[in-house]
Design a protein around this motif. Structure first.
Motif: not given
Length: 146
Positions: A77-85, A61-75
């Motif tokens: 740093m995402p593990v995901s390398t997608t443009d969205a994150a 769950y923590l690694m899901s794209e949804e969570m990565q984007i949510s945490e990224s918005k808070k500052g």
């Protein structure tokens, strides 16, 4: 110039009183486009865990794209390398207008193994950094005390 990690503005009091922004770190001629190493947070499951499946579900769950984007918005740093994150980084913070793309300008440098001795020495100096950043101590005083 202040070289630090991506969460520095979120941990320094009164940083909004400073006119600051970000750029990528300089690189070496023999290692173009290779930046600094990352400082990752690592999750794992121990061999003695009684809830391995539940723990793995939490990690997934923590690694899901949804969570990565949510945490990224808070500052965070995402593990995901997608443009969205990456583009979401710090967008829900007072710093959303900063040049956060500088964090991704260079490739992350490979990690270097550290010995137990190196880790213990680094740990002994870490507490002396914050007073310097906060302007409570100068570098020479902090180094002398360390």
């Amino acid at each position: 110039m202040f070289v630090f990690n991506s969460n520095f503005p979120f941990s320094i009091p009164n940083i909004d009183a400073i006119n600051w922004d970000l750029v990528s770190l300089p690189t070496f001629a023999d290692k173009p486009k290779i930046g600094s190493q990352s400082m990752p947070v690592v999750f794992g499951i121990t061999s003695i865990s009684k809830q391995k499946d539940a723990a793995m579900n939490v990690i997934q769950y923590l690694m899901s794209e949804e969570m990565q984007i949510s945490e990224s918005k808070k500052g965070v740093m995402p593990v995901s390398t997608t443009d969205a994150a990456r583009k979401a980084f710090a967008q829900d913070t007072p710093f959303k207008g900063k040049n956060w793309g500088a964090l991704y300008y260079n490739q992350i440098a490979p990690g270097v193994p550290k010995s137990n001795y190196q880790l213990s020495v680094e740990k002994s100096f870490t507490s002396y950094i914050q007073p310097i950043v906060e302007g409570k101590k100068d570098v020479n005083t902090a180094m002398r005390e360390a």
